[in-house]
Design an enzyme around this catalytic site. Sequence first.
Site, mmCIF file in Angstrom:
data_model
loop_
_atom_site.group_PDB
_atom_site.id
_atom_site.type_symbol
_atom_site.label_atom_id
_atom_site.label_comp_id
_atom_site.label_asym_id
_atom_site.label_seq_id
_atom_site.Cartn_x
_atom_site.Cartn_y
_atom_site.Cartn_z
ATOM 1 N N HIS A 115 -4.952 -1.989 -31.586
ATOM 2 C CA HIS A 115 -3.608 -2.095 -32.158
ATOM 3 C C HIS A 115 -2.851 -0.820 -31.832
ATOM 4 O O HIS A 115 -3.410 0.110 -31.233
ATOM 5 C CB HIS A 115 -3.651 -2.379 -33.661
ATOM 6 C CG HIS A 115 -4.259 -1.308 -34.517
ATOM 7 N ND1 HIS A 115 -5.566 -0.861 -34.365
ATOM 8 C CD2 HIS A 115 -3.750 -0.585 -35.550
ATOM 9 C CE1 HIS A 115 -5.822 0.069 -35.279
ATOM 10 N NE2 HIS A 115 -4.731 0.270 -35.997
ATOM 11 N N ASP A 162 -2.858 6.612 -34.726
ATOM 12 C CA ASP A 162 -4.176 7.276 -34.664
ATOM 13 C C ASP A 162 -5.089 6.659 -33.606
ATOM 14 O O ASP A 162 -6.033 7.306 -33.146
ATOM 15 C CB ASP A 162 -4.877 7.305 -36.037
ATOM 16 C CG ASP A 162 -5.010 5.953 -36.694
ATOM 17 O OD1 ASP A 162 -4.050 5.158 -36.635
ATOM 18 O OD2 ASP A 162 -6.067 5.675 -37.287
ATOM 19 N N HIS A 190 -4.478 -6.748 -39.996
ATOM 20 C CA HIS A 190 -4.196 -5.357 -40.387
ATOM 21 C C HIS A 190 -2.723 -5.269 -40.800
ATOM 22 O O HIS A 190 -2.076 -4.250 -40.611
ATOM 23 C CB HIS A 190 -4.505 -4.465 -39.178
ATOM 24 C CG HIS A 190 -4.469 -2.993 -39.401
ATOM 25 N ND1 HIS A 190 -4.983 -2.365 -40.516
ATOM 26 C CD2 HIS A 190 -3.989 -1.977 -38.612
ATOM 27 C CE1 HIS A 190 -4.817 -1.045 -40.391
ATOM 28 N NE2 HIS A 190 -4.208 -0.796 -39.260
ATOM 29 N N ASP A 198 -9.144 -1.760 -36.920
ATOM 30 C CA ASP A 198 -8.733 -1.759 -38.324
ATOM 31 C C ASP A 198 -8.418 -3.189 -38.753
ATOM 32 O O ASP A 198 -7.512 -3.817 -38.199
ATOM 33 C CB ASP A 198 -7.471 -0.898 -38.516
ATOM 34 C CG ASP A 198 -7.712 0.581 -38.275
ATOM 35 O OD1 ASP A 198 -8.866 0.983 -38.080
ATOM 36 O OD2 ASP A 198 -6.712 1.333 -38.310
ATOM 37 N N HIS A 218 -14.407 5.778 -38.444
ATOM 38 C CA HIS A 218 -13.043 5.905 -38.984
ATOM 39 C C HIS A 218 -13.136 5.935 -40.514
ATOM 40 O O HIS A 218 -12.382 5.307 -41.218
ATOM 41 C CB HIS A 218 -12.269 4.682 -38.476
ATOM 42 C CG HIS A 218 -10.805 4.590 -38.758
ATOM 43 N ND1 HIS A 218 -10.290 4.321 -39.995
ATOM 44 C CD2 HIS A 218 -9.735 4.667 -37.957
ATOM 45 C CE1 HIS A 218 -8.971 4.230 -39.926
ATOM 46 N NE2 HIS A 218 -8.608 4.450 -38.706
HETATM 47 ZN ZN LIG Z 1 -4.518 0.974 -38.049
HETATM 48 ZN ZN LIG Z 2 -6.755 3.545 -37.952
#
Ligand SMILES: [Zn+2]
Ligand SMILES: [Zn+2]
Length: 295
Positions: free
Chosen positions: A78, A82, A172, A195, A259
């Site tokens: 995505h 980050d 997400h 995520d 993460h």
């Molecule tokens: Zn994310």
């Molecule tokens: Zn992330």
Amino acid sequence: MTEQRPGGTDTWVGSLPMKVTLLGTGSPLPDPLRAGPATLVQAGGLHLLFDCGRGALMRLAAAGVAGPQALSAQLLTHLHSDHTTDLNDVITTRWIMSLVPAPLPLVGPVGTQRFVERTMEMLSDDVSYRIAHHEDLTVGPQVEVTEIADGPVDLDALAAAGVTIVAAPTDHRPVAPTVGYRIEHDGSSVVIAGDTVPCDGLDRLVTGADVYVQTVIRDDVIGQIPLQRLQDVCDYHSTVTQAAQTAARSGVGTLVMTHMVPAPPPGGEQEWIDLAAQHFDGTILAPQDLATIEV
Ligand SMILES: [Zn+2]
Ligand SMILES: [Zn+2]
């Protein structure tokens, strides 16, 4: 299956079909020990980089891959910062380290093409400086984007190496669309979930997978911190419990947590593993940067 930590130089001789290296196990929060989200999967002679968070190329070098010119493909789960903050580094450094034009195969969710176009615009001054300075550089960096929502990823390099990658939509939201990936080679399978909260697409990817890499948070810890901006992260990431339940429900072999928010201090990972073990009786890892898993 073996795990080493830390990683270091690449002495992998490929006795097993695939090797997963957790290049960055961190999150948006700067951490002296954990780079941003990035995972290297090596299979069939390919070097596949999933996400490229803070410090990705430093960790890639530490994993024995000299530079991004050696990457077979960059894949993004995505477009959160980050997970993409070092994409500009991948693009620029691949360009200047390649002595012949080497377009970067880049796979990501719908929106990736636009994201790359804006990244190239950001880089345009630097590109002009380098073309002006190096006589043998006559064209700028090239990126070949494949946007994927659901289904097989179509890259020439994959077919030639006997590696398949299938994408599926994850959840997400409000970040959308997002995807996870399942990589298969020679009977082994690895899932890079990114995520996401538990969802049908994630379940499809992880069913029967040997290794399931999931970004996780500790809602029980975050819940005690009276800061709304931190509380907000709880509703769009898998908790440790949810990741373990997904792993159990889907019959995976090994759950790899990455993460981690808030990141455990060195030695504090066992608490996370114990929490997951309440819901999943397979192998559970909470690795540090450069840990490797062969499968
Ligand atoms: Zn994310
Ligand atoms: Zn992330």
